[in-house]
Design a protein around this motif. Structure first.
Motif, mmCIF file in Angstrom:
data_model
loop_
_atom_site.group_PDB
_atom_site.id
_atom_site.type_symbol
_atom_site.label_atom_id
_atom_site.label_comp_id
_atom_site.label_asym_id
_atom_site.label_seq_id
_atom_site.Cartn_x
_atom_site.Cartn_y
_atom_site.Cartn_z
ATOM 1 N N TRP A 12 31.282 41.295 44.852
ATOM 2 C CA TRP A 12 32.813 40.551 44.588
ATOM 3 C C TRP A 12 33.785 41.596 43.702
ATOM 4 O O TRP A 12 33.230 42.240 43.246
ATOM 5 N N HIS A 54 37.256 42.997 42.269
ATOM 6 C CA HIS A 54 38.547 42.275 41.982
ATOM 7 C C HIS A 54 38.990 43.103 40.872
ATOM 8 O O HIS A 54 38.099 44.390 40.158
ATOM 9 N N LYS A 100 35.648 32.817 36.485
ATOM 10 C CA LYS A 100 35.889 33.086 37.878
ATOM 11 C C LYS A 100 34.431 33.274 38.311
ATOM 12 O O LYS A 100 34.411 33.766 39.701
ATOM 13 N N TYR A 121 38.817 39.324 45.307
ATOM 14 C CA TYR A 121 39.606 38.481 44.585
ATOM 15 C C TYR A 121 40.876 38.891 44.333
ATOM 16 O O TYR A 121 40.866 39.773 42.718
#
Length: 109
Positions: A4, A6, A34, A85
């Motif tokens: 992920w 971000h 999230k 993200y």
């Protein structure tokens, strides 16, 4: 394993927030939403492991934190899939919004 990518925001879940807990059973608020969304998406895509820096790194341990920052690229390179993200880029944004986003102008993981 999926990763992920971000920008760290306020109220991000940390290692001690999720350690020995089931992510899906945590209260859906702030950064937990999230995290849960990422885990659900990774599971839906067929991945059994998901790595998120904010809660997979002990941020209270400076040596671990520095080593982790230095290793981040290798984790992304070896992941089967990396989700990104973009909190500051709406899905209906105009051309060039990504290039001007805070995700590209400031540190990210």
């Amino acid at each position: 394993m999926s990763c992920w990518s971000h920008r760290w925001g306020e109220n991000e879940p940390l290692l001690h927030d999720i350690q020995d807990k089931v992510v899906y059973k945590l209260k859906e608020a702030g950064g937990f939403m999230k995290l849960q969304s990422f885990c659900k998406l990774a599971r839906h895509m067929g991945y059994h492991w998901a790595w998120v820096d904010t809660c997979c790194i002990d941020q209270n341990n400076n040596a671990e934190l520095q080593k982790s920052f230095n290793s981040t690229f290798a984790w992304y390179r070896h992941s089967a899939l990396t989700f990104v993200y973009l909190s500051g880029v709406p899905s209906s944004s105009k051309f060039g919004a990504l290039a001007k986003s805070a995700w590209n102008t400031r540190g990210w993981t």
